[in-house]
Scaffold this motif. Sequence first.
Motif, PDB file in Angstrom:
ATOM      1  N   THR A   5      -9.141   0.404   3.112  1.00  0.00           N
ATOM      2  CA  THR A   5      -8.395  -0.744   3.652  1.00  0.00           C
ATOM      3  C   THR A   5      -6.901  -0.523   3.545  1.00  0.00           C
ATOM      4  OG1 THR A   5     -10.191  -2.259   3.058  1.00  0.00           O
ATOM      5  CG2 THR A   5      -8.017  -3.223   3.453  1.00  0.00           C
ATOM      6  N   ASP A   6      -6.449  -0.013   2.400  1.00  0.00           N
ATOM      7  CA  ASP A   6      -5.018   0.250   2.234  1.00  0.00           C
ATOM      8  C   ASP A   6      -4.528   1.293   3.227  1.00  0.00           C
ATOM      9  OD1 ASP A   6      -4.617  -1.584   0.236  1.00  0.00           O
ATOM     10  OD2 ASP A   6      -4.954  -0.152  -1.396  1.00  0.00           O
ATOM     11  N   ARG A   7      -5.334   2.327   3.468  1.00  0.00           N
ATOM     12  CA  ARG A   7      -4.922   3.356   4.421  1.00  0.00           C
ATOM     13  C   ARG A   7      -4.855   2.797   5.843  1.00  0.00           C
ATOM     14  NH1 ARG A   7      -7.998   6.873   0.965  1.00  0.00           N
ATOM     15  NH2 ARG A   7      -9.868   6.625   2.239  1.00  0.00           N
ATOM     16  N   LEU A   8      -5.725   1.841   6.145  1.00  0.00           N
ATOM     17  CA  LEU A   8      -5.682   1.209   7.471  1.00  0.00           C
ATOM     18  C   LEU A   8      -4.410   0.384   7.638  1.00  0.00           C
ATOM     19  CD1 LEU A   8      -9.397   0.077   7.961  1.00  0.00           C
ATOM     20  CD2 LEU A   8      -8.167   1.850   9.237  1.00  0.00           C
ATOM     21  N   PHE A   9      -3.983  -0.287   6.573  1.00  0.00           N
ATOM     22  CA  PHE A   9      -2.739  -1.052   6.659  1.00  0.00           C
ATOM     23  C   PHE A   9      -1.540  -0.129   6.829  1.00  0.00           C
ATOM     24  CE2 PHE A   9      -5.067  -4.728   4.858  1.00  0.00           C
ATOM     25  CZ  PHE A   9      -4.613  -5.716   5.722  1.00  0.00           C
ATOM     26  N   ILE A  10      -1.541   1.009   6.152  1.00  0.00           N
ATOM     27  CA  ILE A  10      -0.458   1.979   6.340  1.00  0.00           C
ATOM     28  C   ILE A  10      -0.458   2.492   7.779  1.00  0.00           C
ATOM     29  CG2 ILE A  10       0.355   4.270   5.684  1.00  0.00           C
ATOM     30  CD1 ILE A  10      -0.567   3.693   2.847  1.00  0.00           C
ATOM     31  N   GLN A  11      -1.639   2.727   8.321  1.00  0.00           N
ATOM     32  CA  GLN A  11      -1.741   3.153   9.719  1.00  0.00           C
ATOM     33  C   GLN A  11      -1.208   2.075  10.651  1.00  0.00           C
ATOM     34  OE1 GLN A  11      -5.713   4.129  10.946  1.00  0.00           O
ATOM     35  NE2 GLN A  11      -5.096   4.848  12.964  1.00  0.00           N
ATOM     36  N   PHE A  12      -1.497   0.811  10.319  1.00  0.00           N
ATOM     37  CA  PHE A  12      -0.966  -0.300  11.125  1.00  0.00           C
ATOM     38  C   PHE A  12       0.566  -0.283  11.132  1.00  0.00           C
ATOM     39  CE2 PHE A  12       1.083  -4.452  10.805  1.00  0.00           C
ATOM     40  CZ  PHE A  12       0.796  -4.985  12.055  1.00  0.00           C
ATOM     41  N   ALA A  13       1.184  -0.047   9.953  1.00  0.00           N
ATOM     42  CA  ALA A  13       2.648  -0.020   9.886  1.00  0.00           C
ATOM     43  C   ALA A  13       3.223   1.079  10.756  1.00  0.00           C
ATOM     44  CB  ALA A  13       3.098   0.152   8.434  1.00  0.00           C
ATOM     45  N   GLU A  14       2.543   2.214  10.815  1.00  0.00           N
ATOM     46  CA  GLU A  14       3.017   3.314  11.657  1.00  0.00           C
ATOM     47  C   GLU A  14       2.923   2.952  13.132  1.00  0.00           C
ATOM     48  OE1 GLU A  14       0.503   6.452  10.369  1.00  0.00           O
ATOM     49  OE2 GLU A  14       1.665   6.878   8.542  1.00  0.00           O
ATOM     50  N   ILE A  15       1.819   2.318  13.512  1.00  0.00           N
ATOM     51  CA  ILE A  15       1.663   1.885  14.910  1.00  0.00           C
ATOM     52  C   ILE A  15       2.703   0.820  15.250  1.00  0.00           C
ATOM     53  CG2 ILE A  15       0.113   0.728  16.539  1.00  0.00           C
ATOM     54  CD1 ILE A  15      -2.221   1.999  15.009  1.00  0.00           C
ATOM     55  N   TYR A  16       2.955  -0.085  14.301  1.00  0.00           N
ATOM     56  CA  TYR A  16       3.968  -1.133  14.491  1.00  0.00           C
ATOM     57  C   TYR A  16       5.337  -0.528  14.781  1.00  0.00           C
ATOM     58  CZ  TYR A  16       7.686  -4.164  12.698  1.00  0.00           C
ATOM     59  OH  TYR A  16       8.857  -4.845  12.531  1.00  0.00           O
ATOM     60  N   GLU A  17       5.723   0.476  13.995  1.00  0.00           N
ATOM     61  CA  GLU A  17       7.027   1.110  14.196  1.00  0.00           C
ATOM     62  C   GLU A  17       7.105   1.823  15.535  1.00  0.00           C
ATOM     63  OE1 GLU A  17       8.003   3.673  10.975  1.00  0.00           O
ATOM     64  OE2 GLU A  17       7.850   2.096   9.449  1.00  0.00           O
ATOM     65  N   ASP A  18       6.040   2.534  15.900  1.00  0.00           N
ATOM     66  CA  ASP A  18       6.063   3.357  17.114  1.00  0.00           C
ATOM     67  C   ASP A  18       5.893   2.541  18.390  1.00  0.00           C
ATOM     68  OD1 ASP A  18       6.385   5.576  15.539  1.00  0.00           O
ATOM     69  OD2 ASP A  18       4.258   6.085  15.495  1.00  0.00           O
ATOM     70  N   ALA A  19       4.989   1.576  18.372  1.00  0.00           N
ATOM     71  CA  ALA A  19       4.643   0.869  19.612  1.00  0.00           C
ATOM     72  C   ALA A  19       5.333  -0.475  19.771  1.00  0.00           C
ATOM     73  CB  ALA A  19       3.124   0.671  19.685  1.00  0.00           C
ATOM     74  N   ALA A  72       0.828  -1.207   0.000  1.00  0.00           N
ATOM     75  CA  ALA A  72       0.000   0.000   0.000  1.00  0.00           C
ATOM     76  C   ALA A  72       0.864   1.258   0.000  1.00  0.00           C
ATOM     77  CB  ALA A  72      -0.933  -0.022   1.219  1.00  0.00           C
ATOM     78  N   GLN A  73       1.969   1.242   0.746  1.00  0.00           N
ATOM     79  CA  GLN A  73       2.863   2.397   0.772  1.00  0.00           C
ATOM     80  C   GLN A  73       3.489   2.632  -0.593  1.00  0.00           C
ATOM     81  OE1 GLN A  73       5.347   1.025   3.954  1.00  0.00           O
ATOM     82  NE2 GLN A  73       4.264   2.204   5.528  1.00  0.00           N
ATOM     83  N   ASP A  74       3.899   1.551  -1.263  1.00  0.00           N
ATOM     84  CA  ASP A  74       4.479   1.696  -2.606  1.00  0.00           C
ATOM     85  C   ASP A  74       3.452   2.246  -3.584  1.00  0.00           C
ATOM     86  OD1 ASP A  74       6.839   0.709  -1.644  1.00  0.00           O
ATOM     87  OD2 ASP A  74       6.521  -1.337  -2.366  1.00  0.00           O
ATOM     88  N   LEU A  75       2.214   1.760  -3.486  1.00  0.00           N
ATOM     89  CA  LEU A  75       1.157   2.249  -4.372  1.00  0.00           C
ATOM     90  C   LEU A  75       0.849   3.712  -4.074  1.00  0.00           C
ATOM     91  CD1 LEU A  75      -0.896   1.642  -6.584  1.00  0.00           C
ATOM     92  CD2 LEU A  75      -2.485   0.852  -4.795  1.00  0.00           C
TER      93      LEU A  75
END
Length: 435
Positions: free
Chosen positions: A399-413, A384-387
Amino acid sequence: MTYLARVRYQDIRSVTGPLVVVGGVRNVGYDDVAEIHLGNGEMRHGVVLEVDRDLAVVQVLEGTRGIATTDVQVAFSGAPLAIPVGDGWLGRVCNGRGDPLDGGPSVVGRETRYTVGAPLNPAHRTTPSDPIVTGMSGIDGLATLVRGQKLPVFSRGGLPHLELAAQIAVQARTEGETFRIVFCAMGITHADAEMVRDTLEARAAAGDLALFVNTADDPVIERILTPRLALTVAEELAFGSGYHVLVVMTDMTSYAEAVREVSASRGDVPGRRGYPGFLYSDLASLYERSGRLVGRPGSLTQVPLLTMPGGDLTHPVPDLTGYITEGQLVLSPDLHKRGVYPPIDALASLSRLMRLGAGPGRTRADHLQVANQMYAALARAREAQDLGDLVGTDALSETDRLFIQFAEIYEDAFMSQRRDENRSLPDTLDLAGDG
């Protein structure tokens, strides 16, 4: 490394780089220890690198500066380099030759062992199956380290690989088992050496860590000896004393460059990027000294760190290392730029033995399932980030924006930790489940 020798040879044919060629020798073999006696009374140590009829090529550990072809005598021990082994190394800080740097006396042991070593016999190995907890979620949750495994860290210049290595050494533990650390640093700066000593001070004071330091201005030959000495100490602790031992070795690229320099000095035919053709077997002779033995209580686990020039995974050192070891942890410059520590790229990393050391009866019943779900979500987020980089995030689906949000939470938390933060495995898995 002293001994009595009856014969001293004075026929010095040449001095080239770190090598001295001695003529007229008899009964001298490969890897024999040598003493080089200079006319001013100074004595240096060496190891026989090659023997051809009556010629012996000696690599001088302290370097050849000041050595001429006259007024020099060389004596040979008739045996390879051996060091004392045992618990006496624990709590000590030594250089790459095993000489103390902490102001203490020379290390003594109940017996001596040759530093040459040998790979473990596959027929005598037993399958690694127990996890090592490092206190770092990116490793424990997604690329679990297992006792007896070889799990390298691939990095590049400017990334905090040395800090990561020191933190692993400080925090690594096993449940209910005695655990020991052997930390081997090669070709590092004096500032980095002080950082490592300060970080590991508490564990060294507790008497469960041995530290070997070879700095960038130390002789290049010493850099080749350092990991062999460290692994010889670790082998006795693991298979003689029955400890579970973790060996952290950094930087294996510095080691390989030392091998390349010595190889060029003696005229070997170069291979890829100037490295000798035997680099694969040379690295394997180090990596394959880890594992677990049938009927022995101890284990020897390796975490070698290496820097990839230009971030090139096809560089000979990471390329050959990947063939020998069981996975890799890859550090990401993009994560580092975003302030993520440790900057482990989960999608580029892999622990091939994780399934043997995680899951029911090992870590937690849902560990592997949670890890698989996180990998799948991170892969979808990467797509999704590449797209989004091509068409803009506004054009993405919800849905793609939610996955990008998940990646941000993954990195931070999940991934981001303080450099002194030691997370428990339950906390790591709970964070993964919450994500």
